[in-house]
Scaffold this motif. Sequence first.
Motif, PDB file in Angstrom:
ATOM      1  N   ARG A  32      41.063  44.743  25.331  1.00  0.00           N
ATOM      2  CA  ARG A  32      41.540  44.407  26.736  1.00  0.00           C
ATOM      3  C   ARG A  32      40.263  44.975  28.034  1.00  0.00           C
ATOM      4  O   ARG A  32      39.067  44.184  28.272  1.00  0.00           O
TER       5      ARG A  32
ATOM      6  N   ALA B  21      36.869  43.501  29.318  1.00  0.00           N
ATOM      7  CA  ALA B  21      37.000  44.140  30.488  1.00  0.00           C
ATOM      8  C   ALA B  21      35.673  44.792  31.292  1.00  0.00           C
ATOM      9  O   ALA B  21      34.956  44.199  32.177  1.00  0.00           O
TER      10      ALA B  21
ATOM     11  N   SER C 119      31.966  42.919  30.378  1.00  0.00           N
ATOM     12  CA  SER C 119      32.204  42.005  31.043  1.00  0.00           C
ATOM     13  C   SER C 119      31.693  42.946  32.882  1.00  0.00           C
ATOM     14  O   SER C 119      30.871  42.323  32.852  1.00  0.00           O
TER      15      SER C 119
ATOM     16  N   LEU D  85      37.774  48.999  37.542  1.00  0.00           N
ATOM     17  CA  LEU D  85      38.733  47.783  36.743  1.00  0.00           C
ATOM     18  C   LEU D  85      39.849  47.396  37.653  1.00  0.00           C
ATOM     19  O   LEU D  85      41.217  46.643  37.677  1.00  0.00           O
TER      20      LEU D  85
ATOM     21  N   THR E 256      38.698  44.639  39.597  1.00  0.00           N
ATOM     22  CA  THR E 256      38.669  43.423  38.688  1.00  0.00           C
ATOM     23  C   THR E 256      40.651  42.867  38.297  1.00  0.00           C
ATOM     24  O   THR E 256      40.250  41.990  38.468  1.00  0.00           O
ATOM     25  N   HIS E 257      40.955  43.823  37.437  1.00  0.00           N
ATOM     26  CA  HIS E 257      41.881  43.765  37.314  1.00  0.00           C
ATOM     27  C   HIS E 257      43.343  44.463  37.922  1.00  0.00           C
ATOM     28  O   HIS E 257      44.099  45.120  37.255  1.00  0.00           O
TER      29      HIS E 257
END
Length: 456
Positions: A270, A274, A277, A438, A441-442
């Motif tokens: 995952r 990410a 992307s 990251l 975004t997460h």
Amino acid sequence: MTQWAGRTAVEMAEAVRQKVVTPREVVADHLAAIAARNGRVGAFRVVRAAAALAEADAVGARADLSRLPLAGVPVAVKDNLPVRGESTRNGSAATPDTPAAEDHVTVARLRAAGAVVVGLTHVPELCVFGTTDGVHGIARNPWDPSRTAGGSSGGGAAAVAAGLVPLALGNDGMGSLRIPAAHCGLVGLKPGTGRVPADLGGGWFGMSENGPLATTAADARLMFSVLAGETPPGDGDPADPPRPLRIAVSTRSPIAGVRVSGAHAALARRAARALASAGHRVSVAHPPYPLTFGAVVLARWTGGTAQDAEGLDPRLLTARTRRHAAVGRAAGRLGMLRADHRGALNRRLAPFFEEYDILLTPALARRGPAADAWHERGWLTNVLVNTACSPMTPPWNLSGYPALAMPFGTLPTGLPGSVQLVGRPGSEHRLLDVVAQLEGTHPWRRTAPVTGQGRT
């Protein structure tokens, strides 16, 4: 929740520099949080309440307060690093209860930057194993106190994840920062060789490095910069978005016969999606781990313990530590500690890291063991449990490459997920840039909702 406990180090230091709050007020808030919640997670062996308040007042009186990168920030220190005026017990009954005359160089750098040491955190005996328990206490995962906080920097990870301090200083000889960071949902950075002063005696034959535990990329970068003697980033400086990087993702265990669970492998895949992307070039590729890697690392792991146990009364060491040291002495007699295994490994790795900028892997292979008295169990049981849980971290201690664990996603158990990033020598800031990307975004929840006194 108190006003300042649970804030980031960057936020606290800026508020102190701007005189929005005093160092004493910040430290007092954290001491109140420790008093309320440490009993639940068992982070600290020593809490320096009176000394920390006095030192906070001294920071507040400094003429250079407005320039201190860690102005008034409470930090915790792992109990194998000397702190002036406190004993360094290293998780053992065999070590002397004698106050240290001087700070370790990393502690001195933190204090020079304005940080205040509020306490010393629990470690397993001689920092050998990946669960933090022993004669001085048990460190528990604040997200689930029935599980271990990891080790050997487990007390520091528990303190940061519970919001008792924003930063903890630890060290990593086989994953001892990254393993507890992964269990507790933190950023844990093992710097590359020579970036931060080590000065840890034998240092497990050069495998052990000092580094930060933090809840954000910015906090980890700030603490790393101070430890490395660099100019810290400016107030509120955002991390530069990393240029498109060549990233390899691997879920293959470096240790033959040890399997990565499906849930932990899924986290890495995952994270890879990410990063793809975000514009990075991500490929499945596996480092060329040698087939003998497990035996090589076991020799250094046990051999380092044999060095650390020299001069200690073996009757006061736990049985698992005595056996670990005995295996290390045997490895030394067989000549297993003389070969240049680091050089051999890095010659194998060089072509891989010419092709890829960063390696992404799971941080752990399975969920952490129960928070229990593992120090009362047998040596082989401990070795097998540790190896099954955390085979992904040791290669980067042997190689000397920088590596970190960072929060990503959630496991089916509800505990924070984690992945590992590895880079070439000197790439610590690049790794932290990817963490910051990251994080944007997460995002993750920084601290666990720990309440109650509990028991350690």
